[in-house]
Design an enzyme around this catalytic site. Structure first.
Site, PDB file in Angstrom:
ATOM      1  N   PHE A 102       0.862  -1.186   0.000  1.00 30.62           N
ATOM      2  CA  PHE A 102       0.000   0.000   0.000  1.00 30.62           C
ATOM      3  C   PHE A 102       0.892   1.228   0.000  1.00 30.62           C
ATOM      4  O   PHE A 102       1.640   1.467   0.941  1.00 30.62           O
ATOM      5  CB  PHE A 102      -0.949   0.052   1.201  1.00 30.62           C
ATOM      6  CG  PHE A 102      -1.853   1.258   1.112  1.00 30.62           C
ATOM      7  CD1 PHE A 102      -3.015   1.210   0.356  1.00 30.62           C
ATOM      8  CD2 PHE A 102      -1.514   2.463   1.726  1.00 30.62           C
ATOM      9  CE1 PHE A 102      -3.830   2.333   0.220  1.00 30.62           C
ATOM     10  CE2 PHE A 102      -2.326   3.586   1.589  1.00 30.62           C
ATOM     11  CZ  PHE A 102      -3.487   3.516   0.840  1.00 30.62           C
ATOM     12  N   ASP A 130       9.319   2.952   2.038  1.00 26.10           N
ATOM     13  CA  ASP A 130       8.116   3.720   2.353  1.00 26.10           C
ATOM     14  C   ASP A 130       7.856   3.562   3.848  1.00 26.10           C
ATOM     15  O   ASP A 130       7.344   2.541   4.296  1.00 26.10           O
ATOM     16  CB  ASP A 130       6.926   3.233   1.525  1.00 26.10           C
ATOM     17  CG  ASP A 130       5.674   4.072   1.777  1.00 26.10           C
ATOM     18  OD1 ASP A 130       5.672   4.856   2.758  1.00 26.10           O
ATOM     19  OD2 ASP A 130       4.703   3.936   1.008  1.00 26.10           O
ATOM     20  N   LYS A 138       2.165  10.956   7.211  1.00 24.71           N
ATOM     21  CA  LYS A 138       1.359  10.671   8.394  1.00 24.71           C
ATOM     22  C   LYS A 138       1.856  11.447   9.636  1.00 24.71           C
ATOM     23  O   LYS A 138       1.571  12.620   9.749  1.00 24.71           O
ATOM     24  CB  LYS A 138       1.269   9.163   8.608  1.00 24.71           C
ATOM     25  CG  LYS A 138       0.458   8.518   7.457  1.00 24.71           C
ATOM     26  CD  LYS A 138      -0.157   7.180   7.774  1.00 24.71           C
ATOM     27  CE  LYS A 138      -1.203   6.811   6.733  1.00 24.71           C
ATOM     28  NZ  LYS A 138      -0.787   5.833   5.730  1.00 24.71           N
TER      29      LYS A 138
HETATM   30  C1  LIG Z   1      -0.976   5.944   4.272  1.00 25.51           C
HETATM   31  C2  LIG Z   1       0.154   5.463   3.445  1.00 25.51           C
HETATM   32  C3  LIG Z   1       0.477   6.071   2.221  1.00 25.51           C
HETATM   33  C4  LIG Z   1      -0.369   7.159   1.625  1.00 25.51           C
HETATM   34  O1  LIG Z   1      -0.439   8.307   2.408  1.00 25.51           O
HETATM   35  P1  LIG Z   1      -1.612   9.383   2.128  1.00 25.51           P
HETATM   36  O2  LIG Z   1      -1.243  10.545   3.010  1.00 25.51           O
HETATM   37  O3  LIG Z   1      -2.897   8.736   2.517  1.00 25.51           O
HETATM   38  O4  LIG Z   1      -1.558   9.711   0.687  1.00 25.51           O
HETATM   39  C5  LIG Z   1       1.582   5.608   1.535  1.00 25.51           C
HETATM   40  N1  LIG Z   1       2.329   4.598   2.012  1.00 25.51           N
HETATM   41  C6  LIG Z   1       2.053   3.992   3.188  1.00 25.51           C
HETATM   42  C7  LIG Z   1       2.936   2.889   3.664  1.00 25.51           C
HETATM   43  C8  LIG Z   1       0.947   4.378   3.920  1.00 25.51           C
HETATM   44  O5  LIG Z   1       0.641   3.746   5.062  1.00 25.51           O
END
Ligand SMILES: *Cc1c(COP(=O)(O)O)cnc(C)c1O
Length: 414
Positions: free
Chosen positions: A150, A235, A264
């Protein structure tokens, strides 16, 4: 029913939910709770009912709701200057980037807003690096990604999602991605070619259900990237910034990425703040006009981001995550065989699978809500547990008692 603007008749949770359902798109399926206020690890709904937050905005609220230092930094900046655009310098940007780089042991920072934008930015930088530095023929760069990933919701990012709900009806998709099974280093070795710009991974897959890869996997991926001259992009949008007990989840394996995506918690639960942090020779490929964002690196975002970095620099939240996480995992471990089949995670972060024949993740979330605890299923019968790192052990126990009751009750093992 309230059918137009908020007025004196909109008072009950049902009224607010009806408003949402009529006027906002249906791209989420929220629990039927309507939050009006929050502080620390607690939220209060429009009826004055209090709930423990066991989700933390998917780790956007690592420091809890309205942490006083973060609110103070935001208020102070609101009274000075909030937005300049990047057409001009301002007095927060360089300091934010410098302080974040120091905290993360990186050399350069590209500030953006949402997590998906950080990922998009890292992909663009990796492609440009592949063409200009590695010498990959124009238009042929590949990025190796993992199944069940994700990374966000943009068209390019869903192009390499393996979740059909995230992709269906949104094509045509962006080419240039090669998907391999998560946790299998051999598959990455086989997928890397002379055209590979980068390997993009979550060090722990959050949305997939807090999936921790096998020991040694991330170090082996690092070794393969070095051997084959490919970038490693971590990520850490959900796993980073103290969630697992360290600044980065990669730190547990003593592995460094070339680029990190952050988001986040970087916005302190106040506003969206994201960034790509990493090697100066990689991020340095960008020239004026090639990439940007009206809001990226704005003074308010930078001031809040700097306050987040200051909180992390104390180490307090990493320590809390480690200590409370040990307690969380010890207690959840006792439920394996008593309503749960598996518990995964690291630090104050867990994915738990409810035993077949028990409640669905959604039903368990609703049952927890009625016991004053808010968390959310990821999919099927998996719950994600990620309380704010400011939670106390007593509060954590209260939430865990509710979880034990809910998952145990329906298998006859209370
Ligand atoms: C939440 C998340 C994203 C996307 O972040 P948004 O601010 O919702 O666009 C990307 N990578 C990971 C691992 C995430 O948990």
């Amino acid at each position: 029913m309230t059918t137009f603007a908020d007025g004196p008749t909109t008072t009950t949770p049902a009224d607010f939910i009806a408003l949402d359902e009529q006027w906002s798109t249906h791209n989420y399926h929220p629990l039927p709770v309507v939050i009006a206020e929050a502080e620390g690890a607690w939220v209060t709904d429009v009826d004055g009912e209090r709930y423990l937050d066991f989700l933390s905005g998917y780790s956007a609220l690592n420091f809890g709701h309205r942490h006083p230092d973060l609110v103070a930094a935001a208020v102070e900046q609101l009274d000075r200057v909030t937005l300049t655009s990047r057409a001009f310098h301002h007095d927060q940007l360089g300091r934010f980037c410098h302080e974040l780089a120091e905290l993360t042991g990186t050399e350069m920072v590209l500030p953006m807003n949402s997590g998906a934008e950080a990922v998009e930015s890292a992909l663009k930088v990796a492609r440009k690096w592949a063409y200009r530095v590695k010498g990959v023929p124009d238009g042929t760069a590949e990025i190796v990604v993992a199944g069940s990933n994700f990374h966000g919701r943009t068209t390019t990012i869903v192009s390499f999602s393996t979740d059909e709900d995230a992709r269906a009806d949104f094509g045509p998709f962006t080419p240039g991605f090669v998907t391999v099974e998560y946790g299998d280093a051999r598959a990455i070795a086989d997928a890397i070619t002379d055209r590979t710009a980068a390997v993009l991974l979550e060090p722990i897959q959050g949305e997939a259900g807090v999936v921790v890869p096998p020991d040694g996997y991330l170090a082996e991926v690092r070794r393969l990237c070095d051997e084959r001259g490919t970038l490693l992009i971590a990520d850490e949008i959900q796993s980073g910034l103290a969630r697992t007990g360290t600044v980065f989840a990669l730190d547990h394996e003593r592995v460094r990425a070339d680029l990190y995506t952050l988001g986040k918690a970087l916005g302190g639960g106040i506003l969206p703040v994201s960034a790509v942090a990493g090697r100066a020779d990689v991020l340095g490929v960008l020239r004026p006009g090639e990439h940007g964002s009206t809001f990226g690196g704005n003074p308010l975002a930078c001031a809040v981001g700097r306050a987040v970095v200051r909180l992390l620099a104390t180490g307090e939240f990493q320590q809390r995550s480690t200590a409370l996480g040990a307690h969380l995992h010890a207690r959840l471990g006792e439920l394996v065989g008593h309503g749960l089949t598996e518990v995964r995670g690291r630090g104050l972060w867990a994915g738990v699978d409810i035993a077949p024949g028990g409640l669905s993740g959604r039903q368990a979330s609703e049952a927890l809500m009625s016991r004053g605890v808010l968390c959310k299923e990821t999919h099927g019968s998996t719950l994600r547990i990620a309380p704010p790192l400011v939670i106390t052990e007593a509060e954590l126990d209260r939430g865990l008692d509710a979880i034990a009751e809910v998952v145990g009750r329906h298998t006859g093992v209370a």
